[in-house]
Design a protein around this motif. Structure first.
Motif, PDB file in Angstrom:
ATOM      1  N   PRO A   1      56.088  61.324  20.590  1.00  0.00           N
ATOM      2  CA  PRO A   1      56.988  60.861  19.517  1.00  0.00           C
ATOM      3  C   PRO A   1      58.457  61.143  19.800  1.00  0.00           C
ATOM      4  O   PRO A   1      59.336  60.507  19.212  1.00  0.00           O
ATOM      5  CB  PRO A   1      56.492  61.645  18.287  1.00  0.00           C
ATOM      6  CG  PRO A   1      55.766  62.824  18.843  1.00  0.00           C
ATOM      7  CD  PRO A   1      55.147  62.359  20.124  1.00  0.00           C
ATOM      8  N   ASP A   2      58.752  62.074  20.690  1.00  0.00           N
ATOM      9  CA  ASP A   2      60.139  62.406  20.988  1.00  0.00           C
ATOM     10  C   ASP A   2      60.723  61.574  22.126  1.00  0.00           C
ATOM     11  O   ASP A   2      61.910  61.677  22.435  1.00  0.00           O
ATOM     12  CB  ASP A   2      60.257  63.893  21.363  1.00  0.00           C
ATOM     13  CG  ASP A   2      59.878  64.805  20.207  1.00  0.00           C
ATOM     14  OD1 ASP A   2      60.132  64.416  19.046  1.00  0.00           O
ATOM     15  OD2 ASP A   2      59.330  65.890  20.454  1.00  0.00           O
ATOM     16  N   SER A   3      59.889  60.755  22.768  1.00  0.00           N
ATOM     17  CA  SER A   3      60.364  60.017  23.936  1.00  0.00           C
ATOM     18  C   SER A   3      61.436  58.991  23.583  1.00  0.00           C
ATOM     19  O   SER A   3      62.350  58.741  24.370  1.00  0.00           O
ATOM     20  CB  SER A   3      59.192  59.326  24.643  1.00  0.00           C
ATOM     21  OG  SER A   3      58.620  58.320  23.822  1.00  0.00           O
ATOM     22  N   GLN A   4      61.355  58.399  22.390  1.00  0.00           N
ATOM     23  CA  GLN A   4      62.366  57.412  22.003  1.00  0.00           C
ATOM     24  C   GLN A   4      63.749  58.040  21.886  1.00  0.00           C
ATOM     25  O   GLN A   4      64.760  57.399  22.190  1.00  0.00           O
ATOM     26  CB  GLN A   4      61.984  56.742  20.676  1.00  0.00           C
ATOM     27  CG  GLN A   4      60.905  55.675  20.808  1.00  0.00           C
ATOM     28  CD  GLN A   4      61.327  54.526  21.699  1.00  0.00           C
ATOM     29  OE1 GLN A   4      62.445  54.016  21.597  1.00  0.00           O
ATOM     30  NE2 GLN A   4      60.441  54.109  22.595  1.00  0.00           N
TER      31      GLN A   4
ATOM     32  N   GLN B   1      69.041  61.583  33.180  1.00  0.00           N
ATOM     33  CA  GLN B   1      68.398  61.259  31.903  1.00  0.00           C
ATOM     34  C   GLN B   1      67.012  60.662  32.114  1.00  0.00           C
ATOM     35  O   GLN B   1      66.088  60.939  31.347  1.00  0.00           O
ATOM     36  CB  GLN B   1      69.283  60.291  31.116  1.00  0.00           C
ATOM     37  CG  GLN B   1      70.567  60.926  30.616  1.00  0.00           C
ATOM     38  CD  GLN B   1      71.574  59.896  30.117  1.00  0.00           C
ATOM     39  OE1 GLN B   1      71.427  58.692  30.347  1.00  0.00           O
ATOM     40  NE2 GLN B   1      72.603  60.362  29.431  1.00  0.00           N
ATOM     41  N   ALA B   2      66.863  59.854  33.163  1.00  0.00           N
ATOM     42  CA  ALA B   2      65.551  59.284  33.467  1.00  0.00           C
ATOM     43  C   ALA B   2      64.575  60.376  33.866  1.00  0.00           C
ATOM     44  O   ALA B   2      63.404  60.372  33.481  1.00  0.00           O
ATOM     45  CB  ALA B   2      65.678  58.252  34.584  1.00  0.00           C
ATOM     46  N   SER B   3      65.064  61.344  34.639  1.00  0.00           N
ATOM     47  CA  SER B   3      64.226  62.473  35.031  1.00  0.00           C
ATOM     48  C   SER B   3      63.777  63.259  33.806  1.00  0.00           C
ATOM     49  O   SER B   3      62.607  63.627  33.676  1.00  0.00           O
ATOM     50  CB  SER B   3      65.002  63.377  35.993  1.00  0.00           C
ATOM     51  OG  SER B   3      64.242  64.528  36.317  1.00  0.00           O
ATOM     52  N   ALA B   4      64.704  63.502  32.879  1.00  0.00           N
ATOM     53  CA  ALA B   4      64.371  64.241  31.656  1.00  0.00           C
ATOM     54  C   ALA B   4      63.384  63.470  30.795  1.00  0.00           C
ATOM     55  O   ALA B   4      62.499  64.060  30.159  1.00  0.00           O
ATOM     56  CB  ALA B   4      65.647  64.526  30.862  1.00  0.00           C
TER      57      ALA B   4
ATOM     58  N   PRO C   1      69.646  57.137  24.972  1.00  0.00           N
ATOM     59  CA  PRO C   1      70.866  57.142  25.783  1.00  0.00           C
ATOM     60  C   PRO C   1      70.774  56.252  27.024  1.00  0.00           C
ATOM     61  O   PRO C   1      71.798  55.934  27.626  1.00  0.00           O
ATOM     62  CB  PRO C   1      71.001  58.620  26.202  1.00  0.00           C
ATOM     63  CG  PRO C   1      70.180  59.380  25.229  1.00  0.00           C
ATOM     64  CD  PRO C   1      69.045  58.480  24.890  1.00  0.00           C
ATOM     65  N   LEU C   2      69.560  55.850  27.387  1.00  0.00           N
ATOM     66  CA  LEU C   2      69.361  55.046  28.589  1.00  0.00           C
ATOM     67  C   LEU C   2      69.362  53.540  28.305  1.00  0.00           C
ATOM     68  O   LEU C   2      69.275  52.746  29.237  1.00  0.00           O
ATOM     69  CB  LEU C   2      68.036  55.421  29.252  1.00  0.00           C
ATOM     70  CG  LEU C   2      68.016  56.742  30.017  1.00  0.00           C
ATOM     71  CD1 LEU C   2      66.581  57.173  30.299  1.00  0.00           C
ATOM     72  CD2 LEU C   2      68.795  56.622  31.323  1.00  0.00           C
ATOM     73  N   HIS C   3      69.470  53.139  27.052  1.00  0.00           N
ATOM     74  CA  HIS C   3      69.430  51.719  26.710  1.00  0.00           C
ATOM     75  C   HIS C   3      70.497  50.961  27.495  1.00  0.00           C
ATOM     76  O   HIS C   3      71.681  51.304  27.474  1.00  0.00           O
ATOM     77  CB  HIS C   3      69.654  51.522  25.203  1.00  0.00           C
ATOM     78  CG  HIS C   3      68.432  51.818  24.390  1.00  0.00           C
ATOM     79  ND1 HIS C   3      68.297  51.447  23.068  1.00  0.00           N
ATOM     80  CD2 HIS C   3      67.280  52.457  24.709  1.00  0.00           C
ATOM     81  CE1 HIS C   3      67.129  51.833  22.617  1.00  0.00           C
ATOM     82  NE2 HIS C   3      66.491  52.463  23.585  1.00  0.00           N
ATOM     83  N   GLY C   4      70.086  49.914  28.195  1.00  0.00           N
ATOM     84  CA  GLY C   4      71.022  49.104  28.972  1.00  0.00           C
ATOM     85  C   GLY C   4      71.254  49.613  30.386  1.00  0.00           C
ATOM     86  O   GLY C   4      71.947  48.966  31.174  1.00  0.00           O
ATOM     87  N   ALA C   5      70.665  50.762  30.718  1.00  0.00           N
ATOM     88  CA  ALA C   5      70.858  51.354  32.050  1.00  0.00           C
ATOM     89  C   ALA C   5      69.759  50.903  33.003  1.00  0.00           C
ATOM     90  O   ALA C   5      68.674  50.465  32.581  1.00  0.00           O
ATOM     91  CB  ALA C   5      70.878  52.875  31.956  1.00  0.00           C
ATOM     92  N   ARG C   6      70.072  51.018  34.298  1.00  0.00           N
ATOM     93  CA  ARG C   6      69.074  50.701  35.322  1.00  0.00           C
ATOM     94  C   ARG C   6      69.095  51.792  36.389  1.00  0.00           C
ATOM     95  O   ARG C   6      70.170  52.261  36.783  1.00  0.00           O
ATOM     96  CB  ARG C   6      69.377  49.348  35.978  1.00  0.00           C
ATOM     97  CG  ARG C   6      69.341  48.159  35.050  1.00  0.00           C
ATOM     98  CD  ARG C   6      69.531  46.852  35.818  1.00  0.00           C
ATOM     99  NE  ARG C   6      70.797  46.840  36.568  1.00  0.00           N
ATOM    100  CZ  ARG C   6      71.152  45.890  37.436  1.00  0.00           C
ATOM    101  NH1 ARG C   6      70.324  44.874  37.673  1.00  0.00           N
ATOM    102  NH2 ARG C   6      72.314  45.935  38.078  1.00  0.00           N
ATOM    103  N   LEU C   7      67.901  52.173  36.829  1.00  0.00           N
ATOM    104  CA  LEU C   7      67.767  53.115  37.933  1.00  0.00           C
ATOM    105  C   LEU C   7      67.042  52.395  39.063  1.00  0.00           C
ATOM    106  O   LEU C   7      65.909  51.955  38.886  1.00  0.00           O
ATOM    107  CB  LEU C   7      66.984  54.358  37.503  1.00  0.00           C
ATOM    108  CG  LEU C   7      66.683  55.393  38.599  1.00  0.00           C
ATOM    109  CD1 LEU C   7      67.976  55.971  39.166  1.00  0.00           C
ATOM    110  CD2 LEU C   7      65.801  56.507  38.064  1.00  0.00           C
ATOM    111  N   ILE C   8      67.717  52.264  40.205  1.00  0.00           N
ATOM    112  CA  ILE C   8      67.127  51.564  41.343  1.00  0.00           C
ATOM    113  C   ILE C   8      66.875  52.581  42.450  1.00  0.00           C
ATOM    114  O   ILE C   8      67.788  53.311  42.855  1.00  0.00           O
ATOM    115  CB  ILE C   8      68.052  50.447  41.863  1.00  0.00           C
ATOM    116  CG1 ILE C   8      68.424  49.496  40.725  1.00  0.00           C
ATOM    117  CG2 ILE C   8      67.367  49.675  42.989  1.00  0.00           C
ATOM    118  CD1 ILE C   8      69.763  49.749  40.096  1.00  0.00           C
ATOM    119  N   ALA C   9      65.646  52.650  42.919  1.00  0.00           N
ATOM    120  CA  ALA C   9      65.266  53.631  43.935  1.00  0.00           C
ATOM    121  C   ALA C   9      64.792  52.935  45.208  1.00  0.00           C
ATOM    122  O   ALA C   9      63.845  52.142  45.175  1.00  0.00           O
ATOM    123  CB  ALA C   9      64.174  54.555  43.398  1.00  0.00           C
TER     124      ALA C   9
END
Length: 211
Positions: free
Chosen positions: A23-26, A115-118, A31-39
């Motif tokens: 329930p806390d994931s949202q 933030q993605a890691s968290a 803060p990541l809305h609109g962000a992209r992480l490319i690996a």
């Protein structure tokens, strides 16, 4: 469906299913809305992109690292590393050393990667409590046994993902040799989906009995 698309679709489904159980994931996702992480992970032939909104979309990217970096937005982060280095990325204190050793390249907004890691490392899921919320303590215990079997099937399916990702996807010329592995993996995914559907149906019945 190409193997890379099958894997990315499966990862996307698994990620969002797991996030819904916390329930806390949202709150961490906001803060990541609109962000992209490319690996870019050597030796995988394609990069993996995580696009964040109210959920996580998983895509594959065929652009070279340098071209992708040239297209980054203000809320994008692009990293380049290897499978061998991935376990070390869990320790954020090691990032500077990894960069100095040329084991990690980071371009764009580093906060996105943090933030993605968290988002994933802070997952807190109590499956039995979730089931109990839909039924009662006695019925929850019985349903949790079914959920345990679903979890076991999911772990088996994910093990198939690791095998394919570490072997078949690395060299395109080997994909034909792994057609049976992909078919088996697809069967495992279907088994997980069927088991989850049966669990949902059982929970619906238990809710009706409770009323």
């Amino acid at each position: 469906m190409p193997t890379s698309a099958l894997i990315s679709a499966t990862i996307e489904t698994a990620i969002n299913a797991v996030l819904k159980l916390d329930p806390d994931s949202q709150g961490r996702l906001a803060p990541l809305h609109g962000a992209r992480l490319i690996a870019y992970i050597d030796p995988l032939p394609h990069a993996i992109m995580l696009a964040f909104s109210q959920q996580v979309d998983v895509l594959t990217v065929s652009l070279p690292f340098e071209e992708m970096v040239g297209q980054l937005n203000s809320k994008d982060c692009c990293i380049k590393t290897s499978l061998q280095t991935l376990p070390e990325l869990k320790n954020t204190n090691m990032l500077t050393r990894l960069i100095q050793q040329n084991k990690l390249q980071v371009e764009g907004e580093l906060a996105v990667a943090q933030q993605a890691s968290a988002l994933f490392q802070q997952l807190d899921i109590d499956a039995e409590e979730i089931v109990a919320g839909k039924t009662n303590d006695v019925l929850a215990h019985q349903s949790f046994r079914i959920l345990g079997r679903v979890k076991a099937q999911l772990q088996k399916a994910l093990a198939g993902t690791n095998s394919i990702a570490a072997n078949a996807i690395v060299e395109e010329k080997k994909l034909a040799a792994h057609k049976l592995a992909v078919m088996h993996f697809s069967d495992e995914v279907n088994s997980v989906r069927d088991a989850a559907a049966k669990l949902d149906a059982r929970l619906t019945v238990l809710e009706q009995q409770k009323k």
